[in-house]
Scaffold this active site. Sequence first.
Site, PDB file in Angstrom:
ATOM      1  N   CYS A   1      86.657  79.781  20.581  1.00  0.00           N
ATOM      2  CA  CYS A   1      85.674  80.665  19.954  1.00  0.00           C
ATOM      3  C   CYS A   1      85.299  81.783  20.934  1.00  0.00           C
ATOM      4  O   CYS A   1      85.316  81.596  22.148  1.00  0.00           O
ATOM      5  CB  CYS A   1      84.431  79.872  19.559  1.00  0.00           C
TER       6      CYS A   1
ATOM      7  N   ASP B   1      82.477  82.825  21.460  1.00  0.00           N
ATOM      8  CA  ASP B   1      81.139  82.528  21.992  1.00  0.00           C
ATOM      9  C   ASP B   1      81.110  82.602  23.534  1.00  0.00           C
ATOM     10  O   ASP B   1      81.951  81.994  24.200  1.00  0.00           O
ATOM     11  CB  ASP B   1      80.718  81.121  21.529  1.00  0.00           C
TER      12      ASP B   1
ATOM     13  N   ARG C   1      79.417  81.226  25.602  1.00  0.00           N
ATOM     14  CA  ARG C   1      79.105  79.984  26.308  1.00  0.00           C
ATOM     15  C   ARG C   1      80.301  79.044  26.445  1.00  0.00           C
ATOM     16  O   ARG C   1      80.167  77.936  26.965  1.00  0.00           O
ATOM     17  CB  ARG C   1      77.957  79.261  25.590  1.00  0.00           C
TER      18      ARG C   1
ATOM     19  N   HIS D   1      83.409  74.358  19.158  1.00  0.00           N
ATOM     20  CA  HIS D   1      82.222  73.916  19.903  1.00  0.00           C
ATOM     21  C   HIS D   1      81.055  73.669  18.958  1.00  0.00           C
ATOM     22  O   HIS D   1      80.899  74.371  17.952  1.00  0.00           O
ATOM     23  CB  HIS D   1      81.838  74.944  20.973  1.00  0.00           C
TER      24      HIS D   1
ATOM     25  N   CYS E   1      78.200  76.202  16.850  1.00  0.00           N
ATOM     26  CA  CYS E   1      78.965  77.443  16.645  1.00  0.00           C
ATOM     27  C   CYS E   1      78.314  78.306  15.563  1.00  0.00           C
ATOM     28  O   CYS E   1      78.125  77.867  14.426  1.00  0.00           O
ATOM     29  CB  CYS E   1      80.395  77.086  16.250  1.00  0.00           C
TER      30      CYS E   1
HETATM   31 CO    CO Z   1      81.513  79.571  18.034  1.00  0.00          CO
END
Ligand code: CO
Length: 210
Positions: free
Chosen positions: A43, A45, A47, A99, A102
């Site tokens: 992803c 993302d 993080r 994750h 998400c």
């Molecule tokens: Co995500």
Amino acid sequence: MEKSYQKLIAGNAKFSQQKKLSDPEYFKKLSLGQKPDYLWIGCSDSRVPANEVTNTESGEIFVHRNIANVVVHTDLNLLSVLEYAVTILEVKHVIVCGHYGCGGIRASLDNKMYGYVDNWLRNIKDVYYKYSQELEQINDFDKKADRLTELNVIEQVRNLAKTTIVQKAWKLRPLHLHGWVYGINSGLITELKVIRNETEDLEKIYRFNI
Ligand code: CO
């Protein structure tokens, strides 16, 4: 604003200095080429940075990231990365890593219009529809999103297996597909049971005569 941008340049200088300090040849060796064993499809993302969460170095993981780690068979970007990684770099493992928590998964669970991304999230809504019987038994929103995160990874690994790129590689050599979920709140990866590395695990209609 200016300060926050400067932080990245200063961070880079520090990174470069530290690497050279621990190994003066570090960048010289990297500049010779790459031979990573892993392709990571994760992803976007912020993080879930592939190298950081796996404690790996530059040169170890070939990376593709998009919202909610989706493998779409008409995505030229994904297909180009996958083909290059599998046929040229000859990676041994392809990992789809989702994750918990998400945003893409959570957004796909509601009926709001977010914009262009709605078309992208359609892929996840289709996963929801496929498993709606199971998912509609879960009342808690967070738990439902967590389960959809897992099912999405499982389905995206199946999408990898349906590509001619992966099926061609399977005829020639071992290529392992993996489905993982990273816990932002624990820092830990959970391995999911996904399709094995053989075409026999795919429904007949998806198998190519190679
Ligand atoms: Co995500």
